[in-house]
Design a protein around this motif. Structure first.
Motif: not given
Length: 238
Positions: A171-179, A184-188, A190-197
């Protein structure tokens, strides 16, 4: 202790690579278990039978299974392992990007380049073990190594962590998870996806193809940024 598999069909080269590896491990005070192979088919048989390795040092031109094909098979069974090519054939360097090869070392430069590659490889292995994301839910607290996260997606007000064998909803916004994600392994993408490079195999048009075959969408406004960051990530990994 790290487990290292070395494969080269020339026994004299195999012994040289072994000696360089043992010397580097001694200097770094790094315990290791080294297994030698003169036949790539024997190495792959052991992998199929469940033998685990942390790092592979492979020749490319081999008579039964060549190094490129062997690396592709290894990626399917032991995707976290570090693969280093030590070869006299430089024409495969570009192809090695697709297999996420950690280093590409010409045989004539092994004395100089292999010790540095091994040191960097050990550092990455340790980082993979240490770096993790802590997930807290109503019922549990869980520590997830970064390497186990394929991607994170948005589901209404939740963030869903897609792992290799399970999905965890937080239960947490994706934007908060990104922060909260470090490095540098993770990248947003698309608005709904963060991928592990680390798990990206290629960019095909407006999609990313992951190691497990899944495809993720790339936002139109982010395509150039995503392509540049993937290329930089791969260059830094070689």
């Amino acid at each position: 202790m790290y487990r290292i598999g070395i494969c080269d069909d020339q026994p004299e080269v195999l012994e040289k690579i072994k000696a360089l590896t043992e010397e580097t491990c001694r200097k770094l005070f790094q315990a290791s278990e080294i297994t030698l192979y003169t036949h790539s088919s024997t190495l792959f048989y052991d992998i199929e039978e469940g033998k685990q390795f942390d790092m592979f040092l492979l020749d490319i031109e081999m008579p039964d299974i060549n190094g490129m094909e062997l690396a592709g098979r290894i990626r399917k069974l032991q995707p976290e392992a570090i693969i280093i090519f030590i070869t006299a054939h430089t024409r495969y360097a570009v192809k090695s990007f697709e297999l996420s090869i950690f280093r590409y070392i010409p045989k004539e430069e092994a004395d100089i380049c292999l010790p540095a590659a091994l040191e960097d490889g050990f550092r990455l292995l340790k980082l993979q073990q240490d770096v993790s994301y802590v997930i807290e839910t109503a019922r549990k607290v869980q520590r997830i190594p970064y390497r186990d996260i394929l991607y994170i997606c948005k589901e209404q007000k939740n963030s869903v962590f897609i792992l290799k064998e399970e999905e965890i909803k937080v239960r947490k916004p994706l934007g908060q998870v990104e922060k909260e994600l470090k490095g540098d392994d993770f990248l947003m993408i698309e608005r709904g996806y963060i991928v592990n490079l680390y798990h990206v195999m290629k960019m095909d048009g407006s999609q990313l193809v992951l190691r497990n075959g899944e495809k993720l969408p790339v936002g139109g406004t982010r395509m150039r940024e995503v392509k540049e960051k993937i290329s930089r990530f791969w260059r830094n990994s070689l």
